[in-house]
Enzyme design. Structure first.
Site, PDB file in Angstrom:
ATOM      1  CB  CYS A 105     -64.862   3.067 -33.201  1.00 35.95           C
ATOM      2  SG  CYS A 105     -66.089   1.781 -32.825  1.00 35.95           S
ATOM      3  CG  ASP A 139     -66.932   4.976 -29.690  1.00 33.77           C
ATOM      4  OD1 ASP A 139     -67.645   5.986 -29.855  1.00 33.77           O
ATOM      5  OD2 ASP A 139     -67.043   3.959 -30.401  1.00 33.77           O
ATOM      6  CE  LYS A 190     -69.098   5.340 -32.754  1.00 34.75           C
ATOM      7  NZ  LYS A 190     -68.841   3.914 -32.546  1.00 34.75           N
TER       8      LYS A 190
END
Length: 223
Positions: free
Chosen positions: A161, A17, A116
């Protein structure tokens, strides 16, 4: 710490990310998050032949956005069918600049990008599963197919994450490493007066995740 030699066939770098909204100035910017990009790029160019990235990819009406819950504010928590959910500022909305991977990243090195959090009614921290812990992103099957044994995690944010991805990696049977200088945390203060970073690190160490610095990862003496 002794140097750790990687195996180019069975080790992989996971870049989690590194998107504009998670960088300083973004909707959910992580303090000093941009400082990890040169470290990641060096790992991509000079250490790992195998790598993948993940990308949050939320619809604008996503259930994790505080603005979609009247009266709620960012960092409140609500109960959902899959458990407790932190509410966030709207971020990484599909097809926006904020959702794009940083243009400073060496994106041509990635073998694959896994999106996601694109389902409206469920959030996703881990690279492996949505937050219900059963809806798969397809990552496990792909890693198994290409023969990966160890996963080295970098990216944002360390205590969300990255941490959840490292946990799921261990649970799926992979060796899990977090590259400490290639990630940065959100660092929320939890109700028990421990930071989210400290809390997650205790869990990760207990299940066998290891922490390593990027300069301890070597291929051979040329680098």
């Amino acid at each position: 710490m002794m140097k750790l030699h990687i195996n180019q066939e069975t080790d992989i770098l996971a870049v989690i990310d590194v998107q504009n909204d998670f960088l300083p100035g973004g909707a959910l910017g992580v303090k000093d998050g941009d400082q990890i990009i040169p470290v990641i790029n060096h790992l991509l160019s000079h250490r790992f032949q195998r790598s993948f990235a993940t990308q949050d990819w939320h619809p604008k009406d996503h259930i994790s956005f505080a603005c979609n819950h009247p009266g709620a504010k960012p960092y409140d928590a609500i109960e959902l069918p899959y458990g407790k959910q932190t509410l966030w500022p709207a971020h990484a909305v599909q097809n926006t600049k904020g959702a794009e991977l940083s243009s400073e990243l060496k994106q041509d090195c990635f073998q694959k990008i896994f999106r996601k959090g694109w389902r409206q009614d469920i959030d996703s921290y881990s690279a492996f599963y949505e937050n219900d812990c059963k809806t798969s992103t397809g990552l496990i099957n792909w890693l198994q197919k290409i023969g990966i044994k160890r996963i080295f995690f970098a990216g944002l944010a360390e205590d969300f994450c990255v941490a959840y991805s490292a946990m799921d990696a261990v649970n799926a049977g992979f060796e899990s490493y977090i590259i400490s200088d290639a990630t940065k945390p959100v660092n929320l203060m939890l109700s028990n007066q421990i930071s989210s970073t400290e809390y997650q690190k205790k869990i990760l160490l207990a299940i066998g995740t290891k922490y390593i610095l990027s300069d301890k990862i070597t291929v051979n003496s040329l680098y």
